[in-house]
Enzyme design. Structure first.
Site, mmCIF file in Angstrom:
data_model
loop_
_atom_site.group_PDB
_atom_site.id
_atom_site.type_symbol
_atom_site.label_atom_id
_atom_site.label_comp_id
_atom_site.label_asym_id
_atom_site.label_seq_id
_atom_site.Cartn_x
_atom_site.Cartn_y
_atom_site.Cartn_z
ATOM 1 N N ASP A 192 -2.818 2.483 -6.459
ATOM 2 C CA ASP A 192 -1.671 2.493 -5.121
ATOM 3 C C ASP A 192 -1.740 1.371 -4.157
ATOM 4 O O ASP A 192 -0.976 1.455 -3.199
ATOM 5 C CB ASP A 192 -2.068 3.926 -4.254
ATOM 6 N N GLU A 193 -2.429 0.291 -4.620
ATOM 7 C CA GLU A 193 -2.380 -0.966 -3.547
ATOM 8 C C GLU A 193 -2.700 -2.245 -4.408
ATOM 9 O O GLU A 193 -3.405 -2.227 -5.337
ATOM 10 C CB GLU A 193 -3.157 -0.884 -2.279
ATOM 11 N N ASP A 248 0.868 -1.198 0.053
ATOM 12 C CA ASP A 248 -0.164 -0.058 -0.065
ATOM 13 C C ASP A 248 0.970 1.171 -0.046
ATOM 14 O O ASP A 248 1.699 1.246 0.821
ATOM 15 C CB ASP A 248 -0.788 -0.016 1.439
#
Length: 357
Positions: free
Chosen positions: A109-110, A14
């Site tokens: 983003d993860e 993350d």
């Protein structure tokens, strides 16, 4: 002799305040100042993400921009640069691919990574996660946090334990202790309303859930109850699936008390909309939409969904759909309100997502 089954090794990566981190990297003069990426306050904008300096003032994702500016008057509001974020995301994905092909992106983003069969770093998931984090910071200038565990649920929770720029490892023999008294609000899917509903029944931690049967939990929170009960024991058998293509984005809330008027439904929907738009932006900010929809569940647990094809997100359309759905209540109380957006197949040259207000 029974065939042995390898223990899964799952990493959840993350990125730390991703959009804001990209902006701070590209604009070093902002590094020590509170900044947020989001829409303008005079256009009902919402905050997509903010840096940790802004969070100290109470600014958070999905907050109305106007509210964020009241809480932090010196907040630097940055217009999103989705091309830049997607470019960095692709670079990060390429780093993941050095270690495994079993990658399940959750957003820009993860992502989950299954490194069960990866031989790098002697097959150590911990060392692989550290190597990935090091390569990300060396190659992009950004930091990432990681959770390492035997399943997706534990890995995701763990990745948030030592943010920012940290790592948390939960080995198989540590799962029991990790989840033994975990606050239920940390379990994905337990929002504020569900948390309050559970608390009203004396359920605040996983230990409390364990004292109930799965049927009791299902009766309390619906179909999600089975997964919630399993998570309270640290159970999650979902594989890392890199082939899944999301076809919709939605947000809904089960109300602590039934509501009965259209105005009440409208107020709940208005509160849900910023979160829906934030989820849509996080998933894929440039994807063309296909339809909008509204869901209501009544006090007899019957539910209705009203949808309409559209290429733009329109607040006025949600109002029209809500009116049609509410008319079907026919005097029944309403216990759940939901909004969703349908996503078509991705095509080359798809136009940038447009918002019409």
């Amino acid at each position: 002799m029974a065939k042995s089954t390898l223990q899964r090794k799952i990493i959840h990566i993350d990125m730390d305040c991703f959009y804001a981190a990209v902006e701070m990297r590209d604009n070093p003069q902002w590094r020590d100042k509170p900044i947020a990426v989001g829409g303008q306050s005079d256009r009902r904008g919402v905050i997509a993400t903010c840096n940790y300096s802004a969070r100290r003032f109470g600014v958070r994702s999905a907050m109305a921009t106007a509210t964020a500016l009241r809480q932090c008057p010196n907040l630097i509001l940055v217009k999103p640069r989705f091309d830049a974020y997607k470019s960095v995301s692709r670079h990060i994905q390429s780093i993941f691919q050095r270690y495994t092909n079993l990658i399940e992106p959750l957003s820009l983003d993860e992502a989950y990574l299954d490194v069960t069969h990866c031989q790098a770093h002697h097959g150590s998931a911990t060392l692989i996660a550290e190597a990935i984090r090091t390569e990300i910071v060396n190659e992009t200038g950004l930091t990432a946090s990681a959770g390492v565990a035997p399943n997706k649920f534990i890995a995701k929770i763990a990745s948030d334990e030592n943010k920012p720029n940290g790592i948390c490892i939960v080995p198989p023999d540590g799962v029991e202790a990790f989840v033994a008294a975990l606050p239920l609000r940390k379990i994905p899917g337990v929002g504020p309303v569900t948390e309050q509903r559970l608390a009203d029944m004396g359920l605040r931690t996983t230990a409390d859930c364990r004292e109930k049967s799965v049927d009791e939990i299902v009766q309390l929170v619906g179909r999600f109850g089975e997964a919630l009960w399993q998570r309270s024991f640290g159970i999650d058998n979902r594989p890392v699936d890199g082939t899944h293509v999301r076809r919709s984005v939605g947000v809904e809330t089960t109300l602590s008390k039934d509501i009965s008027t259209f105005q009440q439904c409208q107020e709940v929907a208005a509160n849900l909309l910023p979160e829906l738009l934030q989820r849509l932006d996080k998933h894929d900010p440039k994807r063309q939409i296909h339809k909008q929809g509204v869901k209501l569940k009544f006090d007899d647990f019957q539910q209705t969904t009203v949808e309409q094809t559209t290429s733009q997100v329109r607040q006025s359309l949600y109002l029209d759909l809500l009116k049609k759905a509410y008319a079907r209540a026919e005097g029944r109380g309403i216990r759940l309100v939901g909004l969703n957006i349908g996503l078509p197949e991705v095509k080359e040259g798809a136009k940038q997502l447009q918002f019409e207000w």
